[in-house]
Design an enzyme around this catalytic site. Structure first.
Site, PDB file in Angstrom:
ATOM      1  CE  LYS A  11      -2.730   3.344   1.535  1.00 49.96           C
ATOM      2  NZ  LYS A  11      -1.919   4.447   0.970  1.00 49.96           N
ATOM      3  CD  GLU A  21      12.788   0.410   9.830  1.00 49.21           C
ATOM      4  OE1 GLU A  21      13.433   1.412  10.202  1.00 49.21           O
ATOM      5  OE2 GLU A  21      13.131  -0.749  10.103  1.00 49.21           O
ATOM      6  CD  GLU A  55      10.346  12.789  11.441  1.00 51.81           C
ATOM      7  OE1 GLU A  55       9.152  12.462  11.617  1.00 51.81           O
ATOM      8  OE2 GLU A  55      11.164  12.060  10.879  1.00 51.81           O
ATOM      9  CB  CYS A  91      12.917   8.814   8.533  1.00 53.96           C
ATOM     10  SG  CYS A  91      13.895   7.666   7.569  1.00 53.96           S
TER      11      CYS A  91
HETATM   12  P1  NAP Z   1       2.146   8.456   7.426  1.00 60.83           P
HETATM   13  O1  NAP Z   1       1.099   9.483   7.381  1.00 60.83           O
HETATM   14  O2  NAP Z   1       2.273   7.643   8.649  1.00 60.83           O
HETATM   15  O3  NAP Z   1       1.884   7.520   6.148  1.00 60.83           O
HETATM   16  C1  NAP Z   1       2.699   6.435   5.829  1.00 60.83           C
HETATM   17  C2  NAP Z   1       1.881   5.404   5.073  1.00 60.83           C
HETATM   18  O4  NAP Z   1       0.852   4.910   5.927  1.00 60.83           O
HETATM   19  C3  NAP Z   1       1.170   5.957   3.843  1.00 60.83           C
HETATM   20  O5  NAP Z   1       1.095   4.948   2.869  1.00 60.83           O
HETATM   21  C4  NAP Z   1      -0.227   6.260   4.386  1.00 60.83           C
HETATM   22  O6  NAP Z   1      -1.200   6.276   3.375  1.00 60.83           O
HETATM   23  C5  NAP Z   1      -0.419   5.080   5.302  1.00 60.83           C
HETATM   24  N1  NAP Z   1      -1.394   5.277   6.348  1.00 60.83           N
HETATM   25  C6  NAP Z   1      -1.873   6.435   6.872  1.00 60.83           C
HETATM   26  N2  NAP Z   1      -2.763   6.152   7.854  1.00 60.83           N
HETATM   27  C7  NAP Z   1      -2.848   4.808   7.940  1.00 60.83           C
HETATM   28  C8  NAP Z   1      -3.570   3.901   8.778  1.00 60.83           C
HETATM   29  N3  NAP Z   1      -4.398   4.329   9.735  1.00 60.83           N
HETATM   30  N4  NAP Z   1      -3.394   2.574   8.586  1.00 60.83           N
HETATM   31  C9  NAP Z   1      -2.564   2.126   7.646  1.00 60.83           C
HETATM   32  N5  NAP Z   1      -1.850   2.924   6.821  1.00 60.83           N
HETATM   33  C10 NAP Z   1      -1.975   4.255   6.990  1.00 60.83           C
HETATM   34  O7  NAP Z   1       3.596   9.040   7.176  1.00 60.83           O
HETATM   35  P2  NAP Z   1       4.050   9.989   6.004  1.00 60.83           P
HETATM   36  O8  NAP Z   1       3.657  11.358   6.385  1.00 60.83           O
HETATM   37  O9  NAP Z   1       3.626   9.461   4.699  1.00 60.83           O
HETATM   38  O10 NAP Z   1       5.651   9.802   6.084  1.00 60.83           O
HETATM   39  C11 NAP Z   1       6.446  10.588   6.861  1.00 60.83           C
HETATM   40  C12 NAP Z   1       6.860   9.853   8.109  1.00 60.83           C
HETATM   41  O11 NAP Z   1       7.520   8.629   7.774  1.00 60.83           O
HETATM   42  C13 NAP Z   1       7.882  10.637   8.894  1.00 60.83           C
HETATM   43  O12 NAP Z   1       7.564  10.610  10.265  1.00 60.83           O
HETATM   44  C14 NAP Z   1       9.191   9.891   8.644  1.00 60.83           C
HETATM   45  O13 NAP Z   1      10.150  10.027   9.639  1.00 60.83           O
HETATM   46  C15 NAP Z   1       8.726   8.493   8.503  1.00 60.83           C
HETATM   47  N6  NAP Z   1       9.710   7.719   7.735  1.00 60.83           N
HETATM   48  C16 NAP Z   1      10.464   6.815   8.414  1.00 60.83           C
HETATM   49  C17 NAP Z   1      11.440   6.089   7.738  1.00 60.83           C
HETATM   50  C18 NAP Z   1      12.286   5.080   8.470  1.00 60.83           C
HETATM   51  O14 NAP Z   1      13.010   4.328   7.826  1.00 60.83           O
HETATM   52  N7  NAP Z   1      12.229   5.033   9.793  1.00 60.83           N
HETATM   53  C19 NAP Z   1      11.613   6.265   6.366  1.00 60.83           C
HETATM   54  C20 NAP Z   1      10.819   7.189   5.698  1.00 60.83           C
HETATM   55  C21 NAP Z   1       9.845   7.909   6.410  1.00 60.83           C
HETATM   56  P3  NAP Z   1      -1.744   7.707   2.828  1.00 60.83           P
HETATM   57  O15 NAP Z   1      -0.578   8.396   2.238  1.00 60.83           O
HETATM   58  O16 NAP Z   1      -2.757   7.300   1.812  1.00 60.83           O
HETATM   59  O17 NAP Z   1      -2.292   8.415   4.006  1.00 60.83           O
END
Ligand code: NAP
Length: 498
Positions: free
Chosen positions: A191, A269, A401, A303
């Protein structure tokens, strides 16, 4: 027994192949949402609509889970050598279509062209690495305490894996998970994020060409509104053995809770709040260069990007002056220009978040030395590279962050103070420090509460190394042979009466 066909990769397309696709990929077929709904994908640099993707929901995800579950029945018995060949072929196609993939990343993630190209090289490397690791997923024969017994340990794939990925590295976050899962013998339901579904679909076009059997790898695209429904199904379904999620800590916690009802395997992650410490023995020029590279990659939307800078008083003025000069030299603009280093933020919500964090800091006494506002001359979502000083620990730029091109600088005097401030966060993904003092290097590397530590080094990401966090930055590791462990379980087989 399962009949295994001779491995015959499908004929590849010419280099100019068009990888844009507006259908999702389930069970080896290109499909619309059952509801027939679609959502638009826009280029954050220009606001232009570049395509659409099916707005799928839980019913479509169920179809993908069923397909992956059916495919697992045979994929788990496909030999390691053959799985390796499928992955290798997928990798070769990614290399062949490097420029087309980079173009899609540039358009939907808004990355400058050089960064988009770099992401493809980096993302591809996971598939190459895991294609090689596939044949080295080994168990053990352990000496038994009893003469007529044997203790065998075998690694088996966990089953169907749900892979949920973010927008900031739309290619690499998929290949880092799917490469490991497929190598282990798992099948996948992916997804991708709403902002970046087209890269995922391009990868599926190449997976199809690579000849993966139908149902082995599936992509379910959705708008933000349908993401929780799909996520809940992946957590609740007895057909899904594990979830690997990269994204925010907030959503990670929801999935952690939800997966508990089935005691499901989970790799998380999550977000970071990385410290970047420069000690007085450091090579200041190298530290400034590292700060620019680590902080401004993907406009700060990484991240592992440093989030809080701690600079020793003795070198503070020199570091800040040099950093300002380097920031002034950064080029912002359209993704097509080879010299551009700073692109837009991904969407309006991200732009507003960065703006509000900077405003909060300024309202509490932070000084803006450069930047501190949007750059509408380039586009609605561009934010100027920013340097803030006089930061205090009650400011949101310290506790949260930022995920944007904002450097927040603190001054410190002792090593103890720097480590205490660096560790004063619930997060523990990456941490950086610069020092030429060997004893200090070993001391501080040991003390920093992070899963990834860069010492005199800004480039931490590579397929060979295990990445992941401690504290609220997550569970499990990705990349390296450890990444495969998340998708296998150990089976102990006791042979008796020998
Ligand atoms: P996010 O809002 O948590 O979304 C990540 C993924 O989860 C997207 O595909 C999103 O889909 C989906 N999602 C959202 N709500 C969900 C739910 N209730 N159940 C299942 N899936 C759900 O994060 P983001 O804003 O896209 O990404 C930024 C974050 O990712 C930052 O905090 C960053 O630090 C972290 N990150 C961490 C790493 C690592 O390796 N630790 C790497 C990259 C990014 P939709 O887009 O359709 O909402």
């Amino acid at each position: 027994m399962f009949a295994v066909k001779t491995f015959r990769p499908v004929q590849v397309q010419p280099r100019t192949m068009h990888l844009f696709n507006n259908k999702a990929y389930i069970n080896g077929e290109w499909v619309s949402a059952k509801s027939n709904k679609v959502f638009e994908v826009t280029n954050p640099a220009t606001g232009e609509v570049i395509g659409t993707a099916p707005d799928m929901d839980a019913a479509d995800a169920q179809h993908a889970i069923d397909s992956a579950s059916k495919a697992f029945a045979t994929w788990q018995y496909t030999t390691a050598k053959r799985r390796s060949l499928y992955l290798r072929h997928w990798f070769d196609l990614m290399v062949k279509h490097h420029e087309s993939l980079a173009k899609i990343v540039r358009l939907e993630a808004g990355k400058p062209v050089m960064e988009a190209r770099h992401e493809i090289t980096y993302g591809n490397s996971f598939v190459e690495f895991f294609s090689e690791e596939t044949r080295r997923i080994q168990g053990a024969i352990i000496p038994s305490p009893v003469a007529n017994k044997k203790i065998l340990v075998e690694k088996q794939p966990i089953g169907v894996a749900g892979l949920i990925t973010p927008w900031n590295f739309p290619h690499a976050m998929i290949t880092r998970k799917a490469g490991a899962a497929l190598a282990a013998g798992c099948t996948c339901v992916i997804k991708p994020a709403e902002d970046t579904p087209l890269t995922a679909l391009a990868l599926m076009l190449l997976a199809q060409q690579a000849g993966f059997p139908k149902g082995v790898v599936n992509v379910v695209t959705s708008s933000r509104g349908n993401a929780p429904g799909i996520g809940n199904l992946l957590c609740d379904s007895h057909l899904v053995a594990g979830i690997s999620f990269t994204g925010s800590t907030q959503v990670g916690k929801l999935l952690y809770k939800r997966c508990s009802s089935r005691v499901k395997r989970l790799a998380l992650e999550l977000g970071g709040n990385a410290p970047f410490i420069v000690y007085k023995s450091a090579d200041v020029d190298s530290a400034v260069k590292g700060a620019i590279a680590a902080k401004f990659r993907n406009s700060g939307q990484a991240c592992i990007a440093p989030n809080r800078f701690f600079i020793h008083s003795d070198i503070y003025d020199s570091f800040v002056e040099k950093l300002i000069n380097e920031i002034k030299a950064l080029k912002m603009g359209s993704g097509e220009d080879l010299e551009v280093q700073i692109g837009p933020l991904i969407n309006q919500a991200q732009f507003e978040k960065v703006s509000s964090l900077v405003q909060d800091a300024v309202s509490k006494g932070a000084k803006v030395l450069i930047g501190g506002k949007g750059a509408p001359q380039h586009g609605r979502l561009f934010y100027e590279p920013t340097l803030l000083t006089d930061i205090k620990d009650d400011m949101m730029v310290y506790t949260e962050e930022v995920f944007g091109p904002v450097v927040n600088i603190f001054r410190f005097d002792s090593e103890e103070e720097s480590v205490a401030m660096a560790n004063n966060t619930e997060r523990g993904l990456a941490g950086y420090f610069y020092s030429q003092d060997v004893s200090q290097i070993f001391r501080v590397a040991r003390k920093l509460e992070v899963g990834i530590c860069g010492v005199n080094q800004d480039m931490l990401s590579t397929a060979e190394a295990p990445v992941g966090g401690v504290k609220e930055s997550g569970l499990g590791r990705e990349g390296s042979h450890q990444g495969i462990e998340e998708f296998t379980y150990l089976k102990y087989i006791a042979l008796g009466n020998l």
